[in-house]
Design a protein around this motif. Structure first.
Motif, PDB file in Angstrom:
ATOM      1  N   GLU A 112       0.815  -1.213   0.000  1.00  0.00           N
ATOM      2  CA  GLU A 112       0.000   0.000   0.000  1.00  0.00           C
ATOM      3  C   GLU A 112       0.853   1.269   0.000  1.00  0.00           C
ATOM      4  OE1 GLU A 112      -3.465  -2.092   2.805  1.00  0.00           O
ATOM      5  OE2 GLU A 112      -2.297  -0.394   3.556  1.00  0.00           O
ATOM      6  N   ILE A 113       0.360   2.280  -0.697  1.00  0.00           N
ATOM      7  CA  ILE A 113       0.953   3.611  -0.613  1.00  0.00           C
ATOM      8  C   ILE A 113      -0.153   4.622  -0.344  1.00  0.00           C
ATOM      9  CG2 ILE A 113       2.934   3.077  -2.053  1.00  0.00           C
ATOM     10  CD1 ILE A 113       1.650   4.351  -4.391  1.00  0.00           C
ATOM     11  N   ILE A 114       0.199   5.663   0.399  1.00  0.00           N
ATOM     12  CA  ILE A 114      -0.760   6.716   0.745  1.00  0.00           C
ATOM     13  C   ILE A 114      -0.378   7.987  -0.002  1.00  0.00           C
ATOM     14  CG2 ILE A 114      -1.724   8.131   2.595  1.00  0.00           C
ATOM     15  CD1 ILE A 114      -1.074   5.853   4.532  1.00  0.00           C
ATOM     16  N   LEU A 115      -1.310   8.475  -0.790  1.00  0.00           N
ATOM     17  CA  LEU A 115      -1.137   9.726  -1.518  1.00  0.00           C
ATOM     18  C   LEU A 115      -2.131  10.736  -0.986  1.00  0.00           C
ATOM     19  CD1 LEU A 115      -1.074   8.229  -5.135  1.00  0.00           C
ATOM     20  CD2 LEU A 115       0.843   8.536  -3.559  1.00  0.00           C
ATOM     21  N   CYS A 116      -1.904  12.012  -1.281  1.00  0.00           N
ATOM     22  CA  CYS A 116      -2.891  12.999  -0.850  1.00  0.00           C
ATOM     23  C   CYS A 116      -3.296  13.870  -2.033  1.00  0.00           C
ATOM     24  CB  CYS A 116      -2.379  13.854   0.315  1.00  0.00           C
ATOM     25  SG  CYS A 116      -1.271  15.169  -0.161  1.00  0.00           S
ATOM     26  N   ASN A 117      -4.552  14.314  -1.998  1.00  0.00           N
ATOM     27  CA  ASN A 117      -5.056  15.118  -3.112  1.00  0.00           C
ATOM     28  C   ASN A 117      -4.778  16.606  -2.922  1.00  0.00           C
ATOM     29  OD1 ASN A 117      -6.925  15.592  -1.075  1.00  0.00           O
ATOM     30  ND2 ASN A 117      -8.708  15.538  -2.434  1.00  0.00           N
ATOM     31  N   GLN A 118      -3.821  16.920  -2.046  1.00  0.00           N
ATOM     32  CA  GLN A 118      -3.360  18.299  -1.939  1.00  0.00           C
ATOM     33  C   GLN A 118      -2.141  18.519  -2.823  1.00  0.00           C
ATOM     34  OE1 GLN A 118      -1.055  20.048   1.427  1.00  0.00           O
ATOM     35  NE2 GLN A 118      -2.959  21.062   1.999  1.00  0.00           N
ATOM     36  N   ASP A 119      -1.587  17.429  -3.334  1.00  0.00           N
ATOM     37  CA  ASP A 119      -0.291  17.494  -3.998  1.00  0.00           C
ATOM     38  C   ASP A 119      -0.386  17.834  -5.480  1.00  0.00           C
ATOM     39  OD1 ASP A 119       2.487  17.352  -4.082  1.00  0.00           O
ATOM     40  OD2 ASP A 119       2.518  15.504  -2.911  1.00  0.00           O
ATOM     41  N   HIS A 120       0.710  18.349  -5.982  1.00  0.00           N
ATOM     42  CA  HIS A 120       0.971  18.547  -7.402  1.00  0.00           C
ATOM     43  C   HIS A 120       0.901  17.181  -8.099  1.00  0.00           C
ATOM     44  CE1 HIS A 120       3.563  19.159 -10.939  1.00  0.00           C
ATOM     45  NE2 HIS A 120       3.408  20.454 -10.787  1.00  0.00           N
ATOM     46  N   GLU A 121       0.515  17.173  -9.350  1.00  0.00           N
ATOM     47  CA  GLU A 121       0.341  15.922 -10.081  1.00  0.00           C
ATOM     48  C   GLU A 121       1.597  15.044 -10.066  1.00  0.00           C
ATOM     49  OE1 GLU A 121      -1.646  13.011 -12.309  1.00  0.00           O
ATOM     50  OE2 GLU A 121      -2.363  14.706 -11.110  1.00  0.00           O
ATOM     51  N   ALA A 122       2.772  15.671 -10.080  1.00  0.00           N
ATOM     52  CA  ALA A 122       4.011  14.896 -10.146  1.00  0.00           C
ATOM     53  C   ALA A 122       4.161  13.941  -8.971  1.00  0.00           C
ATOM     54  CB  ALA A 122       5.211  15.842 -10.218  1.00  0.00           C
ATOM     55  N   ASN A 123       3.778  14.369  -7.765  1.00  0.00           N
ATOM     56  CA  ASN A 123       3.946  13.536  -6.572  1.00  0.00           C
ATOM     57  C   ASN A 123       2.684  12.763  -6.240  1.00  0.00           C
ATOM     58  OD1 ASN A 123       5.644  12.537  -4.538  1.00  0.00           O
ATOM     59  ND2 ASN A 123       4.875  13.980  -3.031  1.00  0.00           N
ATOM     60  N   ALA A 124       1.803  12.632  -7.219  1.00  0.00           N
ATOM     61  CA  ALA A 124       0.594  11.844  -7.034  1.00  0.00           C
ATOM     62  C   ALA A 124       0.362  10.946  -8.244  1.00  0.00           C
ATOM     63  CB  ALA A 124      -0.604  12.759  -6.802  1.00  0.00           C
ATOM     64  N   GLY A 125       0.423  11.529  -9.434  1.00  0.00           N
ATOM     65  CA  GLY A 125       0.064  10.806 -10.643  1.00  0.00           C
ATOM     66  C   GLY A 125       0.912   9.589 -10.919  1.00  0.00           C
ATOM     67  N   PHE A 126       2.232   9.710 -10.766  1.00  0.00           N
ATOM     68  CA  PHE A 126       3.106   8.576 -11.072  1.00  0.00           C
ATOM     69  C   PHE A 126       2.932   7.449 -10.076  1.00  0.00           C
ATOM     70  CE2 PHE A 126       5.771  12.127 -12.937  1.00  0.00           C
ATOM     71  CZ  PHE A 126       5.316  11.894 -14.224  1.00  0.00           C
ATOM     72  N   TRP A 127       2.731   7.798  -8.806  1.00  0.00           N
ATOM     73  CA  TRP A 127       2.454   6.774  -7.802  1.00  0.00           C
ATOM     74  C   TRP A 127       1.080   6.151  -8.061  1.00  0.00           C
ATOM     75  CZ3 TRP A 127       6.880   5.880  -5.746  1.00  0.00           C
ATOM     76  CH2 TRP A 127       7.747   6.917  -5.383  1.00  0.00           C
ATOM     77  N   GLN A 128       0.114   6.968  -8.443  1.00  0.00           N
ATOM     78  CA  GLN A 128      -1.248   6.487  -8.707  1.00  0.00           C
ATOM     79  C   GLN A 128      -1.253   5.416  -9.797  1.00  0.00           C
ATOM     80  OE1 GLN A 128      -4.087   8.214  -7.122  1.00  0.00           O
ATOM     81  NE2 GLN A 128      -5.263   6.430  -7.756  1.00  0.00           N
TER      82      GLN A 128
END
Length: 411
Positions: A112-128
């Motif tokens: 599991e990884i935890i992402l947040c929707n406050q972040d810029h796409e770069a630190n969310a999209g690639f992990w997503q």
């Protein structure tokens, strides 16, 4: 308390002497700052004198390599990390793309990884995207009204299967400064986890003391911190040793090249040492005590942010009086950086920006690759926000110019 000498600061940036920019107020610093003279000089010197493959035995190549080594050493000292933990790449976005690929090789399906929707796409999209490969994604969501993250939400999200937590030091739209050290400590206390912090929107307001934050990986953009167009990331030694090589097979042993699919930009890396040289000059001008580079960085960050907060207070006080705009994120200067996004209520953002340009004001409009926080706050992505961002080299006259321009654009 020592006051920032704006005249000295601006003398270090050629843009303020450039005739074509005379009279313009620059308020899109979150998209990229002006470069300091020290960076320009080093870049020019490299291209003129040492534009060869570095590290060979002949003198010019040795000088080129030494110039690059300076960048790793000088930046590491200011960031309070080992020079072996500093890594340069083409941009923060590409650095994160490479990281996501590297981590996937050492994870198992169901991790599991935890992402947040406050972040810029770069630190969310690639992990997503790793969800397609069997990684479980958990989303740490902002408050839709305030745009803020609640660290206590992590209490029920962290588990023995959590491998990574990614979040921003602050959002490039919401502007709130997250308590990074506290969040890292909470995550580390709960599980064996890697914490990745996106510092792109925070670092321009004073380089972070990464050593004290505890983050395993911290990333920011040099071109937003007065330098050339590069991304910088710090990776703790123990994490780096776990990650598989993403570069050429024969570079697997090289710390500097292990996370670089292609070769590094020698000249721009060398020029990055100018950022540290600039900070040295600013410290020497304002302070007399001999301290470490890390301590210089901490004192300069306070100096920069104190100056910015004074200007931010004036801008926010004026914005709060208006009934024809909404401020995105906190409206208190103690809670945010000097990146302020607003939404006009009665006029379109295009109309407002047109008038601002006529008033010689450079501002940004759109989503700024922060689609996730916009959606999380129910702000239309197609129109986005009007964003005004400034740094320590901004002066009060420019804030007055901005307020006058906004008055003309909104009335």
């Amino acid at each position: 308390m020592t006051q920032l000498d704006s005249k000295f600061i601006r003398s270090q940036f050629p843009a303020f002497e450039e005739p074509s920019l005379n009279g313009w107020g620059f308020f899109e610093n979150a998209g990229g700052s002006y470069p300091c003279q020290q960076v320009i000089d080093r870049l020019n010197k490299f291209y003129r004198q040492t534009k060869v493959q570095p590290y060979y035995n002949y003198p010019t190549a040795q000088k080129a390599g030494a110039a690059m080594d300076d960048a790793y050493r000088c930046l590491a000292a200011y960031l309070n990390v080992s020079e072996y933990e500093v890594h340069f790449g083409p941009s923060t976005t590409q650095n994160l793309y490479v990281l996501a690929h590297a981590f996937r090789e050492i994870w198992n399906e169901g991790d599991e990884i935890i992402l947040c929707n406050q972040d810029h796409e770069a630190n969310a999209g690639f992990w997503q995207r790793l969800e397609k490969t069997g990684i479980v994604i958990k989303e740490w969501c902002i408050d839709p009204e305030t745009g803020l993250l609640n660290p206590d939400d992590l209490n029920t999200m962290l588990s023995e299967k959590t491998r990574l937590l990614a979040f921003p030091h602050c959002s490039n739209i919401i502007g709130h400064t997250n308590p990074v050290a506290n969040i890292v400590a909470k995550a580390k206390a709960a599980t064996d986890i890697c914490v990745v912090v996106d510092g792109v929107a925070h670092a321009p307001h004073g380089l972070p003391d990464i050593g004290s934050l505890g983050a395993d990986i911290y990333l920011f953009s040099i071109y937003k911190t007065w330098g050339p167009h590069l991304g910088l990331m710090t990776i703790k030694k123990e994490i780096m040793e776990q990650l598989p090589n993403q570069g050429h097979s024969f570079n697997a042993h090289s710390r500097r090249k292990k996370m670089l699919p292609a070769g590094p930009d020698h000249a721009q890396i060398a020029a990055t040492a100018g950022v540290a040289e600039y900070l040295d000059a600013v410290y020497q001008h304002h302070f007399s005590k001999t301290v470490s580079q890390a301590e210089k960085g901490r004192q300069l960050k306070t100096l920069f942010q104190t100056h910015e907060r004074k200007l931010l207070t004036k801008l926010l006080e004026w914005l709060r009086q208006r009934d024809d705009i909404d401020i995105v994120g906190p409206d208190k200067p103690t809670l945010r950086t000097s990146t302020v996004a607003v939404i006009p209520k009665r006029k379109s953002i295009d109309e407002v920006c047109t008038v601002l340009a006529e008033k010689k004001l450079m501002v940004g409009q759109g989503s700024f690759y922060s689609v996730r926080p916009l959606e999380g706050m129910h702000i239309p992505v197609d129109t986005g926000v009007l964003r005004m961002s400034f740094l320590h080299y901004t002066i009060e006259d420019e804030i007055d110019q901005l307020i006058d321009g906004l008055t003309a654009a909104l009335d």
